[in-house]
Design a protein around this motif. Structure first.
Motif, PDB file in Angstrom:
ATOM      1  N   ARG A  57       1.255  -1.064   0.421  1.00  0.00           N
ATOM      2  CA  ARG A  57       0.038   0.376  -0.080  1.00  0.00           C
ATOM      3  C   ARG A  57       0.869   1.056   0.223  1.00  0.00           C
ATOM      4  O   ARG A  57       1.982   1.309   0.761  1.00  0.00           O
ATOM      5  CB  ARG A  57      -1.342  -0.291   1.237  1.00  0.00           C
ATOM      6  N   PRO A  58       0.695   2.274  -0.929  1.00  0.00           N
ATOM      7  CA  PRO A  58       1.255   3.081  -1.242  1.00  0.00           C
ATOM      8  C   PRO A  58       1.384   4.702   0.649  1.00  0.00           C
ATOM      9  O   PRO A  58       2.772   4.748   0.705  1.00  0.00           O
ATOM     10  CB  PRO A  58       0.496   4.521  -2.019  1.00  0.00           C
ATOM     11  N   THR A  59       0.731   4.243   1.420  1.00  0.00           N
ATOM     12  CA  THR A  59       1.176   4.455   2.691  1.00  0.00           C
ATOM     13  C   THR A  59       2.023   4.236   3.464  1.00  0.00           C
ATOM     14  O   THR A  59       2.967   4.025   4.973  1.00  0.00           O
ATOM     15  CB  THR A  59      -0.518   4.497   3.761  1.00  0.00           C
ATOM     16  N   PHE A  63       4.338   6.167   5.057  1.00  0.00           N
ATOM     17  CA  PHE A  63       4.048   6.176   7.314  1.00  0.00           C
ATOM     18  C   PHE A  63       6.105   5.476   7.899  1.00  0.00           C
ATOM     19  O   PHE A  63       6.368   6.016   8.721  1.00  0.00           O
ATOM     20  CB  PHE A  63       3.141   5.162   7.003  1.00  0.00           C
ATOM     21  N   ARG A 104      -6.710   5.074   6.654  1.00  0.00           N
ATOM     22  CA  ARG A 104      -5.195   4.361   6.208  1.00  0.00           C
ATOM     23  C   ARG A 104      -6.033   4.654   4.575  1.00  0.00           C
ATOM     24  O   ARG A 104      -5.006   4.753   3.931  1.00  0.00           O
ATOM     25  CB  ARG A 104      -5.039   3.227   6.784  1.00  0.00           C
ATOM     26  N   ALA A 105      -7.288   3.905   4.102  1.00  0.00           N
ATOM     27  CA  ALA A 105      -7.305   4.053   3.194  1.00  0.00           C
ATOM     28  C   ALA A 105      -8.081   5.368   2.381  1.00  0.00           C
ATOM     29  O   ALA A 105      -7.125   5.893   0.995  1.00  0.00           O
ATOM     30  CB  ALA A 105      -8.758   3.393   2.832  1.00  0.00           C
ATOM     31  N   ALA A 125      -5.824   7.573   3.090  1.00  0.00           N
ATOM     32  CA  ALA A 125      -4.275   7.891   3.098  1.00  0.00           C
ATOM     33  C   ALA A 125      -3.656   7.498   2.082  1.00  0.00           C
ATOM     34  O   ALA A 125      -2.632   8.148   1.601  1.00  0.00           O
ATOM     35  CB  ALA A 125      -3.491   7.689   4.714  1.00  0.00           C
ATOM     36  N   ASP A 126      -4.452   6.247   1.495  1.00  0.00           N
ATOM     37  CA  ASP A 126      -4.020   5.215   0.504  1.00  0.00           C
ATOM     38  C   ASP A 126      -3.997   6.285  -0.893  1.00  0.00           C
ATOM     39  O   ASP A 126      -3.854   6.604  -1.902  1.00  0.00           O
ATOM     40  CB  ASP A 126      -3.909   4.560   0.641  1.00  0.00           C
TER      41      ASP A 126
END
Lengths: 116, 380
Positions: free
Chosen positions: A5-7, A11, B9-10, B12-13
């Motif tokens: 996932r891009p985060t 993070f 989170r989604a 932010a994704d």
């Protein structure tokens, strides 16, 4: 769901930055005793020699001892001659009201008396 | 709670995936923002460290300095004034201080030459104690090198260096030359019974106002500088310096805020279309704003962290290299000392308010306008 996932990397980068910030805090804390000793050494010298100023700007009389400088420092070399040192432009000119009792004691009378 | 976290989170994704499509632009944005934060933070840390240092060090300064003023300039003060001051109640002691400046024609530096006060072991005749910047400026090649001072062409005075003050006290001693009284008077051709100024010790610091008042009656033409005033002078000096640096960085900050607002309000047609599609497939205004808040938080939070850390490294590890030219001015001698980190929550909050809030504010309003628009209009 995709493999990554891009985060995740972002993070992780934030985590790293926060860890570095923690490291900075640790660095500051670890240095504190040595710094305190250094400041104590300076303070001891100030007390022993009766110093009044920091040796930060040594280029001119009024930048070396700003606390004891004449009130007319900016014009001290000739009438209307502005200060020609760069740090002079970074240092505030002394204010008659703020430094010393010069204005009042030189006259020997208070402002109210003059007004009267 | 778990649901909420997953949702964030989604979001932010999604935000990051969208940002990755405009990678160059967003990286440039974070870089510029970091530089702005770096400049403001460096100025802040630097000034705060110097202010703390000055406050701690000058707390030991004499309680009061008495100067004689003639024609608007400081003059040598007579020894009689010392007796007059000692006679004032509440004065614990008054000592004439002998100090002056010496312009070294050899390297163009200014030294502060002073006499060790009574009670301090004075150097022997022909001997001096010097600050650590002097051997450096004069290029002493060996530890016991004597100090030669030349007052005028053809004149050369030799002094044996007893001691060099360590760099731990460089902030106050970098340019000092301490000698004994006889040497000092001979060197400057000074008559006996004259002093540069008088240091007064006071029994109770709360009485200082009264003592100044009494002293002003005895010595009407004198000027009195109290320890509190010395402290205030430095407080003001560093605040002024910080103000100037912050004002310079403020101009950059303003330019950046305009840039950020421009970027957000002139949302590209592509971005507006994107938001339109999101709304058409069921996102509501809140979701869009939450998504954009993530974008703002990631950009400004990242820039804040990078800029602040870089500033910490710059000021406390690299010794404020970028400010050094400003600080050094034209001086030949400059104290070489590390700064003590003096950072508190208030400083960091101020920094955050000065940098992150303007960015978020500049971005939020235009986003809200687009997000609340009709999807049909946005996509058209």
């Amino acid at each position: 769901m995709s493999a990554r996932r891009p985060t995740t990397p972002v993070f992780a980068a934030f985590g790293l930055l926060l860890a570095l910030a923690g490291g900075a805090a640790v660095h500051a804390a670890a240095r504190a005793p040595a710094e305190a000793a250094r400041i104590a050494a300076s303070a001891a010298l100030v007390r022993d020699l009766g110093l009044t100023d920091l040796a930060l700007f040594t280029e001119a009389r009024f930048t070396r001892h700003p606390a004891l400088a004449d009130l007319a420092t900016a014009f001290m070399d000739a009438p209307a001659a502005l200060d020609h040192f760069p740090s002079g432009s970074l240092m505030p000119p002394p204010e008659p009201g703020q430094i010393g009792q010069y204005g009042q004691s030189a006259l020997g009378v208070s402002a109210q008396e003059i007004a009267r | 709670m778990k649901h909420w976290l997953r949702r964030q989170r989604a979001l932010a994704d999604y935000t990051l995936a969208a940002a990755a499509r405009r990678k160059g632009k967003n990286i440039a944005l974070v870089a510029v923002f970091s530089v702005v934060v770096f400049a403001v933070a460096s100025a802040m840390f630097f000034a705060a460290a110097l202010r703390t240092e000055a406050r701690a060090v000058l707390a030991a300064a004499p309680e009061m300095i008495v100067q004689k003023l003639t024609l608007g300039r400081q003059e040598m003060i007579e020894a009689e004034a010392i007796e007059a001051l000692r006679a004032i109640r509440g004065v614990a002691g008054a000592e004439g201080r002998l100090w002056g400046y010496f312009y070294d024609r050899i390297n163009g530096a200014n030294y502060t030459i002073m006499v060790a006060p009574a009670g301090e072991a004075a150097p022997a005749p022909g001997h001096v104690r010097i600050g650590e910047a002097i051997p450096k400026a004069r290029g002493f090649t060996y530890a016991t090198a004597p100090l030669f001072l030349s007052r005028h062409p053809g004149d050369l005075q030799k002094f044996v260096v007893d001691q060099t003050f360590g760099s731990e006290s460089a902030l106050v001693s970098a340019d000092l030359v301490v000698m004994n009284e006889a040497d000092f008077r001979a060197f400057f051709a000074l008559p006996a019974g004259k002093f540069t100024d008088i240091a007064v010790r006071v029994r109770n610091e709360r009485e200082i106002g009264t003592i100044v008042e009494k002293a002003a009656r005895v010595l009407p033409e004198a000027r009195f500088v109290t320890r509190a005033e010395i402290g205030r002078t430095y407080e003001k000096l560093f605040s002024w310096r910080e103000g100037i640096l912050t004002a310079l960085a403020g101009a950059a900050m303003l330019a950046f805020a305009i840039f950020a607002a421009e970027k957000a309000s002139g949302l590209s047609a592509e971005e507006a279309r994107e938001i339109g599609i999101l709304k058409a497939i069921g996102w509501d205004t809140r979701d869009v704003i939450a998504m954009k808040l993530w974008e703002g938080a990631l950009i400004s939070g990242g820039a804040f962290l990078i800029g602040t850390l870089a500033a910490y490294g710059h000021v406390f590890l690299a010794g404020g290299t970028l400010f050094a030219p400003v600080l050094k001015g034209w001086a030949v001698l400059y104290p070489d000392f590390p700064l003590t980190p003096a950072i508190d929550a208030l400083q960091l909050t101020t920094l955050g308010l000065l940098t992150v809030v303007p960015y978020t504010a500049a971005v939020l309003v235009p986003i809200w306008r687009v997000a609340s628009a009709d999807p049909d209009r946005a996509m058209r």
